[in-house]
Write an enzyme that holds these catalytic residues in place. Structure first.
Site, PDB file in Angstrom:
ATOM      1  N   ASP A  63      42.797  35.252  40.818  1.00 19.32           N
ATOM      2  CA  ASP A  63      43.187  34.004  41.472  1.00 19.32           C
ATOM      3  C   ASP A  63      44.120  33.167  40.604  1.00 19.32           C
ATOM      4  O   ASP A  63      43.721  32.618  39.577  1.00 19.32           O
ATOM      5  CB  ASP A  63      41.945  33.180  41.813  1.00 19.32           C
ATOM      6  CG  ASP A  63      41.035  33.906  42.789  1.00 19.32           C
ATOM      7  OD1 ASP A  63      41.470  34.920  43.365  1.00 19.32           O
ATOM      8  OD2 ASP A  63      39.879  33.473  42.955  1.00 19.32           O
ATOM      9  N   ASP A  77      36.187  43.070  45.173  1.00 23.58           N
ATOM     10  CA  ASP A  77      36.285  41.746  44.574  1.00 23.58           C
ATOM     11  C   ASP A  77      35.020  41.451  43.760  1.00 23.58           C
ATOM     12  O   ASP A  77      33.982  42.080  43.932  1.00 23.58           O
ATOM     13  CB  ASP A  77      36.456  40.707  45.677  1.00 23.58           C
ATOM     14  CG  ASP A  77      37.187  39.455  45.214  1.00 23.58           C
ATOM     15  OD1 ASP A  77      37.432  39.326  44.003  1.00 23.58           O
ATOM     16  OD2 ASP A  77      37.509  38.615  46.074  1.00 23.58           O
ATOM     17  N   GLU A 137      31.941  39.877  38.266  1.00 19.32           N
ATOM     18  CA  GLU A 137      31.900  39.181  36.975  1.00 19.32           C
ATOM     19  C   GLU A 137      30.691  38.253  36.855  1.00 19.32           C
ATOM     20  O   GLU A 137      30.165  38.062  35.762  1.00 19.32           O
ATOM     21  CB  GLU A 137      33.163  38.335  36.772  1.00 19.32           C
ATOM     22  CG  GLU A 137      34.478  39.059  37.017  1.00 19.32           C
ATOM     23  CD  GLU A 137      34.971  38.889  38.442  1.00 19.32           C
ATOM     24  OE1 GLU A 137      36.051  39.419  38.755  1.00 19.32           O
ATOM     25  OE2 GLU A 137      34.268  38.242  39.255  1.00 19.32           O
TER      26      GLU A 137
END
Length: 761
Positions: A481, A415, A418
């Site tokens: 998400d 995950d 970024e």
């Protein structure tokens, strides 16, 4: 970034200089260099006090031409740079004909008339593709003194632009401003987790901007007939990549930037997650796993999300002892039930984690200019960022993961990646602006390499959120998400199709959506869509995604479509092999398979799953769906209905079905088992033949779960006779002739049978 104010003026404080003509041409080592003044030179005085652009042109592989335009070349290249592959034996041809010089690579050529106003013309087999004209090569400075290098390539009438990573904005990018800049922005904005400076058009070519930092695109948005791309700095480099088909463009692009690895066959089965902030322990996990088994829903992978570790301590790579007191025993028990295990990780080390001080002392965390560790409280309190440019930090991080694989963990959900700061120093001296986007490459590569070493090349698989160019080498990626709505389901598909057109072969998404709790209708429709994707995962944020939490029909939908996917494994894994071999995505935008059908050029609510199955997910509470079938007679896989295209259809479907059509003339293999993703797909395989035309010849390869070829079938139609010939088939096999799955004629070949023939109606 926009530099002009309409057609005539520049924006306030902006000055721009563009290549005007060719002052000198130089050919050295298969490289063409053009020296371009930014003003028309009428006398020697005009060569003074004025910039001169250096424009280098070369070809790293057949059908690919690179262009690098530079203003000042004395800067220091601190990196990072994308790793590119060149064809070692490829030599382009450079010729002169009067005032025209031409560089040719396969069918692609770049020509320049050295006595005319500046223009780079790209052609393929003599046909114009695009050009860099009056404002096509240059640089601009802004009011604050920033220097930007830019390129501009012409768009033809009706030319459409696709790609640029996983973007959730409209599928066709014309009219958009796009910044290639990693961001954790969800799926409902112009931000993207996976930014790729590569686009292709419906005119037979693509363009890769070889810059790992921010690339700003104006796609028919500043100048409506141009795609402009600009980067901070003194030079810009790009590659024009010829097809002519979209598949061939992606083939050449992924040959340049890296092919996707072939994921293990088990990864295509159904994944079930604990979800994010839900409460769970081993008892909860066992209840979920047993609940799936009791309801006859085959499960392949169980995923533990963030809270398998202690709160405030992500990542310390240690199971929370209060919730999982016996992790080795728990993992062993899950594996005894035939499951693989995935766990969540990220590249951040929280201050409360015991690993924080260890990493700080050893210099493994990214630092600020004053030597202090970069920290903030967004996501984890006081977290630092692992510096993957430090070889020791990579090894240290990898060793933590190796300990987990030796406990029994099979794969990692990588995950984040970024939220990377730009006001920091990197161990290897990398430019922090360039590292912002590139960081994800080092992160996912580190994790993927651990799995390759610990599990073997054929077993390595991630579930990654962030990526940039080249990230396709480390599958699988998921959409990030999204909300739990029909709108979010549609925007997720747009993102996945855009990512597929950016060189990524495998893609997934959270079935049911992430934020919020889906209605039963949303969950059931998303389950259909998710189980007709390359990878399928049930995952949410604050609520579980076990189907019985919605209604009994949700259980039936999940069960039936999971079992359908397992029957399709010989077909899907062959599509996976095509992705690994040529970059062709498993989930394909319609334009990829039907580039000559203009009706397919803008479609983003349906897709091809592999080359032969059309899927149109249902995005409405009522079950109404609109979809398009190209030319030919299409066969509904679930009902056997035959529909002649080209045609638009508007229909209403119950939750047991959706538009799922087999392509005219296709031969789709169905495996004999629905109980799991991995079995002998060739043993008892059924070849479903769909409306072959006289003279059709189709070769169907049946892979084995290890990626090899188990059997090959050759189907041909001659007049009214259909013949199927087998190579390498050791068990029984079947042929189902055109008709419904229940009513179409079924022919059976016993072990050792090499050929079957039948007369068609």
């Amino acid at each position: 970034m926009k530099f002009t104010d309409g057609y005539w003026l520049m924006r306030d404080g902006v000055s721009a200089s563009y290549a005007t003509e060719v002052a000198e041409t130089r050919v050295e080592d298969d490289r063409l260099t053009l020296y371009a003044p930014v003003r028309h030179v009428e006398n020697r005085g005009h060569t003074l006090n004025s910039p001169l652009l250096t424009v280098e042109c070369w070809s790293p592989a057949e059908g690919v031409i690179g262009v690098r335009s530079s203003h000042h070349t004395g800067g220091v290249d601190r990196g990072p740079r994308f790793a590119l592959n060149s064809a070692p034996d490829h030599t382009p041809e450079i010729t002169r004909d009067g005032s025209t010089v031409e560089l040719t690579s396969g069918a692609l050529s770049l020509s320049v008339d050295t006595e005319a106003p500046w223009r780079l013309d790209f052609r393929a087999d003599g046909r114009p593709l695009t050009s860099a004209g009056r404002r096509g090569t240059g640089f601009a400075t802004t009011a604050d003194g920033e220097h930007h290098s830019l390129g501009q390539l012409a768009l033809d009438v009706g030319e459409l632009v696709y790609g640029l990573g996983e973007r959730f904005t409209p599928f066709v990018k014309n009219g958009q401003t796009v910044d290639i800049w990693q961001a954790d922005g969800g799926t409902a904005s112009e931000q993207a987790y996976k930014n790729v400076p590569f686009h292709l058009t419906n005119r037979g070519y693509g363009v890769f901007v070889n810059h790992p930092g921010r690339v700003s695109y104006e796609i028919g948005s500043e100048s409506v007939g141009q795609v402009q791309f600009s980067v901070p700095g003194q030079s810009v480099e790009y590659f024009v990549i010829h097809g002519p088909t979209p598949k061939e463009i992606i083939d050449r692009y992924t040959a340049l930037t890296g092919r996707p690895a072939l994921p293990p066959a088990w990864s295509l089965g159904l994944w079930l997650s604990t979800s994010f902030t839900t409460s769970y322990d081993e008892e909860t996990v066992n209840r979920f796993v047993s609940g799936m088994a009791e309801r006859d829903i085959p499960l392949g992978v169980f995923h533990f999300d963030c809270f398998w570790m202690r709160q405030y301590q992500w990542c310390d790579f240690t199971w929370d002892p209060e919730v999982f007191p016996d992790p080795e025993g728990m993992l062993r028990r899950l594996k005894e039930r035939g499951l693989r295990v995935s766990v969540w990780i990220n590249p951040y080390i929280a201050q409360k984690s015991p690993l924080f001080e260890e990493a700080r002392e050893r210099g493994f965390l990214v630092r600020r200019a004053d030597g202090a560790v970069w920290q903030w409280d967004l996501w984890q309190a006081g977290m630092g960022l692992v510096d993957f440019t430090h070889p020791g930090a990579r090894q240290w991080y990898a060793d933590k993961l190796r300990a987990l694989t030796r406990q029994g963990v099979d794969c990692f959900k990588t995950d984040f990646g970024e939220r990377v700061p730009t006001d920091v120093l990197w161990h290897d001296g990398s430019d922090p602006e360039l590292m912002h986007n590139y960081y994800t490459q080092l992160y996912n590569e580190t994790v993927f390499q651990v799995l390759t070493e610990e599990r073997g090349e054929s077993e390595a698989v991630l579930f990654a959120r962030s990526a940039t160019a080249g990230g396709q080498q480390f599958p699988v990626h998921w959409g990030g998400d999204c909300e739990s709505t029909f709108g979010a389901m549609a925007e997720s598909l747009r993102g996945g199709l855009s990512l597929g057109l950016s060189g990524f072969g495998f893609w997934s998404h959270d079935i049911g959506g992430f934020e919020g709790t889906p209605t039963p209708a949303v969950f059931k429709r998303w389950a259909q869509f998710g189980l007709l994707s390359s990878h399928s995962r049930l995952h949410g944020s604050k609520s579980y995604r076990v189907p019985w939490d919605f209604d009994e029909e949700a259980v039936a939908v999940t069960r039936d479509f999971t079992r359908l996917k397992h029957r399709l494994m010989p077909y899907l894994y062959e599509a996976a092999r095509q992705a690994a071999g040529h970059g062709t995505p498993v989930m394909r935008a319609m334009v990829l398979e039907f580039p000559d059908d203009p009706s397919c050029h803008t479609l983003d609510r349906q897709y091809m799953l592999g080359g032969d199955l059309l899927v149109a997910p249902v995005f409405s509470e009522s079950g109404t769906v609109e979809y398009y079938l190209p030319e030919g007679v299409w066969t509904h896989v679930l009902t056997g209905e035959r529909v002649r295209g080209p045609v638009w259809r508007r229909e209403t479907y119950g939750f047991d079905s959706l538009p799922l059509f087999a392509r005219p003339g296709s031969v789709v293999p169905f495996g004999a088992s629905a109980d799991g993703a991995v079995y002998d797909w060739a043993d008892g395989v059924t070849l479903r033949v769909h409306e072959p035309a006289d003279g059709d010849r189709v070769t169907t390869r049946i892979p084995a779960p290890d990626g090899s070829t188990a059997a090959v079938f050759h189907t041909r139609r001659d007049g009214d006779v259909l013949t199927v010939r087998a190579e390498g088939a050791t068990g029984p096999w079947h042929v189902r002739l055109p008709g419904s799955p229940a009513e179409g004629t079924l022919l059976t070949a016993h072990p050792g049978t090499e050929s079957l023939s039948a007369r068609l109606d």
